[in-house]
Write a protein that holds these residues in place. Sequence first.
Motif, PDB file in Angstrom:
ATOM      1  N   SER A   1      23.424 -11.147  46.965  1.00 12.42           N
ATOM      2  CA  SER A   1      23.148 -11.494  45.568  1.00 12.42           C
ATOM      3  C   SER A   1      21.661 -11.312  45.303  1.00 12.42           C
ATOM      4  N   TYR A   2      21.363 -10.619  44.227  1.00 12.92           N
ATOM      5  CA  TYR A   2      19.982 -10.294  43.898  1.00 12.92           C
ATOM      6  C   TYR A   2      19.691 -10.698  42.452  1.00 12.92           C
ATOM      7  N   ARG A   3      18.399 -10.781  42.143  1.00  9.08           N
ATOM      8  CA  ARG A   3      17.953 -11.159  40.807  1.00  9.08           C
ATOM      9  C   ARG A   3      17.122 -10.030  40.214  1.00  9.08           C
ATOM     10  N   VAL A   4      17.355  -9.755  38.931  1.00 12.11           N
ATOM     11  CA  VAL A   4      16.559  -8.768  38.207  1.00 12.11           C
ATOM     12  C   VAL A   4      16.196  -9.378  36.860  1.00 12.11           C
ATOM     13  N   SER A   5      14.943  -9.273  36.480  1.00  9.76           N
ATOM     14  CA  SER A   5      14.504  -9.810  35.194  1.00  9.76           C
ATOM     15  C   SER A   5      15.021  -8.942  34.055  1.00  9.76           C
ATOM     16  N   TRP A   6      15.315  -9.596  32.950  1.00 11.90           N
ATOM     17  CA  TRP A   6      15.838  -8.934  31.762  1.00 11.90           C
ATOM     18  C   TRP A   6      14.900  -7.819  31.286  1.00 11.90           C
ATOM     19  N   GLY A   7      15.511  -6.743  30.769  1.00 10.51           N
ATOM     20  CA  GLY A   7      14.728  -5.713  30.090  1.00 10.51           C
ATOM     21  C   GLY A   7      14.255  -4.614  31.005  1.00 10.51           C
ATOM     22  N   HIS A   8      12.936  -4.436  31.095  1.00  9.06           N
ATOM     23  CA  HIS A   8      12.338  -3.315  31.823  1.00  9.06           C
ATOM     24  C   HIS A   8      12.802  -3.242  33.265  1.00  9.06           C
ATOM     25  N   ASP A   9      12.875  -4.394  33.942  1.00  5.09           N
ATOM     26  CA  ASP A   9      13.246  -4.378  35.358  1.00  5.09           C
ATOM     27  C   ASP A   9      14.690  -3.921  35.566  1.00  5.09           C
ATOM     28  N   VAL A  10      15.549  -4.214  34.607  1.00  6.23           N
ATOM     29  CA  VAL A  10      16.928  -3.725  34.700  1.00  6.23           C
ATOM     30  C   VAL A  10      16.937  -2.200  34.722  1.00  6.23           C
ATOM     31  N   LEU A  11      16.177  -1.601  33.815  1.00  2.00           N
ATOM     32  CA  LEU A  11      16.130  -0.134  33.737  1.00  2.00           C
ATOM     33  C   LEU A  11      15.416   0.464  34.942  1.00  2.00           C
ATOM     34  N   ALA A  12      14.422  -0.251  35.470  1.00  2.00           N
ATOM     35  CA  ALA A  12      13.648   0.275  36.591  1.00  2.00           C
ATOM     36  C   ALA A  12      14.405   0.193  37.913  1.00  2.00           C
ATOM     37  N   HIS A  13      15.306  -0.782  38.049  1.00  2.00           N
ATOM     38  CA  HIS A  13      15.921  -1.028  39.357  1.00  2.00           C
ATOM     39  C   HIS A  13      17.429  -0.827  39.383  1.00  2.00           C
TER      40      HIS A  13
ATOM     41  N   THR B   1      28.499  -3.872  48.498  1.00  2.00           N
ATOM     42  CA  THR B   1      28.458  -4.271  47.088  1.00  2.00           C
ATOM     43  C   THR B   1      27.704  -5.595  46.977  1.00  2.00           C
ATOM     44  N   CYS B   2      27.256  -5.886  45.767  1.00  2.00           N
ATOM     45  CA  CYS B   2      26.458  -7.108  45.557  1.00  2.00           C
ATOM     46  C   CYS B   2      26.705  -7.662  44.168  1.00  2.00           C
ATOM     47  N   ILE B   3      26.294  -8.907  43.974  1.00  2.00           N
ATOM     48  CA  ILE B   3      26.276  -9.551  42.660  1.00  2.00           C
ATOM     49  C   ILE B   3      24.847  -9.516  42.150  1.00  2.00           C
ATOM     50  N   LEU B   4      24.680  -9.199  40.859  1.00  2.00           N
ATOM     51  CA  LEU B   4      23.350  -9.091  40.271  1.00  2.00           C
ATOM     52  C   LEU B   4      23.179 -10.173  39.202  1.00  2.00           C
ATOM     53  N   PHE B   5      22.185 -11.047  39.402  1.00  2.00           N
ATOM     54  CA  PHE B   5      21.828 -12.062  38.416  1.00  2.00           C
ATOM     55  C   PHE B   5      20.800 -11.455  37.462  1.00  2.00           C
TER      56      PHE B   5
ATOM     57  N   ARG C   1      30.094   5.906  36.372  1.00  2.00           N
ATOM     58  CA  ARG C   1      29.629   4.646  35.801  1.00  2.00           C
ATOM     59  C   ARG C   1      29.656   3.447  36.754  1.00  2.00           C
ATOM     60  N   GLU C   2      29.589   3.691  38.051  1.00  2.00           N
ATOM     61  CA  GLU C   2      29.265   2.584  38.944  1.00  2.00           C
ATOM     62  C   GLU C   2      27.792   2.238  38.725  1.00  2.00           C
ATOM     63  N   LEU C   3      27.488   0.948  38.783  1.00  2.00           N
ATOM     64  CA  LEU C   3      26.104   0.499  38.632  1.00  2.00           C
ATOM     65  C   LEU C   3      25.493   0.344  40.022  1.00  2.00           C
ATOM     66  N   LEU C   4      24.374   1.003  40.233  1.00  2.00           N
ATOM     67  CA  LEU C   4      23.672   0.903  41.510  1.00  2.00           C
ATOM     68  C   LEU C   4      22.401   0.088  41.329  1.00  2.00           C
ATOM     69  N   TYR C   5      22.171  -0.791  42.285  1.00  2.00           N
ATOM     70  CA  TYR C   5      20.929  -1.566  42.301  1.00  2.00           C
ATOM     71  C   TYR C   5      20.038  -1.020  43.408  1.00  2.00           C
ATOM     72  N   HIS C   6      18.771  -0.830  43.084  1.00  2.00           N
ATOM     73  CA  HIS C   6      17.814  -0.248  44.022  1.00  2.00           C
ATOM     74  C   HIS C   6      16.785  -1.320  44.396  1.00  2.00           C
ATOM     75  N   PRO C   7      17.071  -2.097  45.451  1.00  2.00           N
ATOM     76  CA  PRO C   7      16.133  -3.160  45.835  1.00  2.00           C
ATOM     77  C   PRO C   7      14.816  -2.582  46.345  1.00  2.00           C
ATOM     78  N   GLN C   8      13.731  -3.260  46.038  1.00  2.00           N
ATOM     79  CA  GLN C   8      12.435  -2.836  46.568  1.00  2.00           C
ATOM     80  C   GLN C   8      12.364  -3.048  48.072  1.00  2.00           C
ATOM     81  N   SER C   9      13.218  -3.947  48.588  1.00  2.00           N
ATOM     82  CA  SER C   9      13.136  -4.336  50.001  1.00  2.00           C
ATOM     83  C   SER C   9      13.908  -3.417  50.936  1.00  2.00           C
ATOM     84  N   ARG C  10      14.623  -2.421  50.370  1.00  2.00           N
ATOM     85  CA  ARG C  10      15.406  -1.536  51.237  1.00  2.00           C
ATOM     86  C   ARG C  10      15.506  -0.165  50.598  1.00  2.00           C
ATOM     87  N   PRO C  11      15.648   0.878  51.400  1.00  2.00           N
ATOM     88  CA  PRO C  11      15.640   2.254  50.859  1.00  2.00           C
ATOM     89  C   PRO C  11      16.978   2.690  50.281  1.00  2.00           C
TER      90      PRO C  11
END
Length: 516
Positions: free
Chosen positions: A252-264, A222-226, A271-281
């Motif tokens: 802990s990761y950072r995502v820019s508001w708006g489009h990047d939230v939807l993209a990543h 699990t992670c924290i998302l800024f 309804r668990e929220l999954l984050y898809h980092p570009q740095s890992r599969p």
Amino acid sequence: MAYPPRLTDEQYAALVSDIKDWQITHGSLLKLVHTDEENSVQCHPVGTTLFPTLFPKELFDEAHELQRVYNKLYAAVAEDDEWLLEVLKDLIDVDDLASALWDIYQEVKEEGCVQDLTLGIFRSDYMLHANPTESSQRPQLKQVELNTVACAGGVHTNVVSDMHRHLHRTNAYRSNHPASSGDVNIGSSSLPPNSTLKALSAGLAAAHKAYGPAKSQGLTETCILFIVAADNFNIVDERPIEYALWGESIPSYRVSWGHDVLAHTSLTPTRELLYHPQSRPIAVEVSVVYFRSGLEVHEYNEIGRMARLQLEKSRVIKSPSILSHLTGFKKVQQALTAPGALQRYLTPEEATKISRTFAPMYPLDDTPSGQHARTLALDPNTARNHVLKPSLEGGGHNVYGEETVAFLKQTPEELWRSYILMEKIIPPVLNNFMMSSRGFYEGPVISELGIFGVCLWKRVQDGEKLRAEMVSELDPSWSLRTKDASVDEMSVVKGYGCFDSPALVDWDIFMSVLKA
């Protein structure tokens, strides 16, 4: 009695040089994001005072003691959507930001909330109020506002506080002028340590732990998302929190508001929220979402609304939840000053303590109180004693004094109800030196004390109503900002204000300096 200390020209030059070195080596900087230099990082120093500013120790302690009551109050309000709607309904009709947030909340409520925990990171801002007709009367704490979303400045002040304590240890403030019995001598015990960075990271870590293990099949981490602004110039106030969490083995990761939230990010069927980092599969399940953006109306275009809705629908612990976000609107602050409002959430003793920090505030609606406010705001003789405030975060939006008359006459009357009228706080004026992007300043200053409250609460059913039950709460921490006394705005980013730290003194010393 005199303060700050009177240094020689050589001492001032050495002090300024030491401060610049501290700012460079400790990241007391703002990033310049729109530059042509691809292979370099351009920054400029954050505004700072040269000396800590005198502050009454009794009121500094009082502000800290009050924060736990404010935590209780705003957690309770955030779980009372009926009361919030009653307070905000006129604003929702005319204010695009309030309307967007409330619409998102309504959609989430209809689908059903799946997370009962909320992390509050609040900052209650105060100024000292001195009765201009009673020069011998001690100033009192008066609340300017309470912020519930993207509360900034904590890390910056932490760095400046550490700097002032270091400069004191190295005798940079010891004057080489002939000793004067009238000078105020500040001891190391007068400079309180600042633990805001530790408090913010510890609060996020507590929420992360409360979320528990990953609930999505096949995931273990699990992670924290800024959630941050794109082209972020204020990374120094955010990144250290992220680094501190990594230091505790909390991804802990950072995502820019708006489009990047939807993209990543994505939602699972439960309804668990999954984050898809570009740095890992492999995706990471998000435990906590920490908003450092999403407080401006322009962010709620179609993409921005979809992004906030996806985050709000999810199982993550939010800081803040959308209802907690709404409690930071000035209309809520004003409504809590109404007779009997505090007693809905607090004990009589707590309500009395809190109400002492309220400056008189009025709506600008059609109620008797609103009609009285309109009379005050439209008469130049009374308008000069008031501030007109919209429900917007940050500085630069208020209308001061007699400018209110012309402003309201140019504003459609149906929009007046989106404002509140607040009686001016009259702060005592001290002296200090400031360095900022606007240059070097020496002269009268006024300060604003911010108290950070970090708390985790749970929504529980109490009969037919919901209430907030405190799960954990950290000791309050603080920030201090200081500005040229002739300027209305406190904005540090624009160079009007500077980060500062208090030199705590007893009343005799503080009042003696004021009278000097």
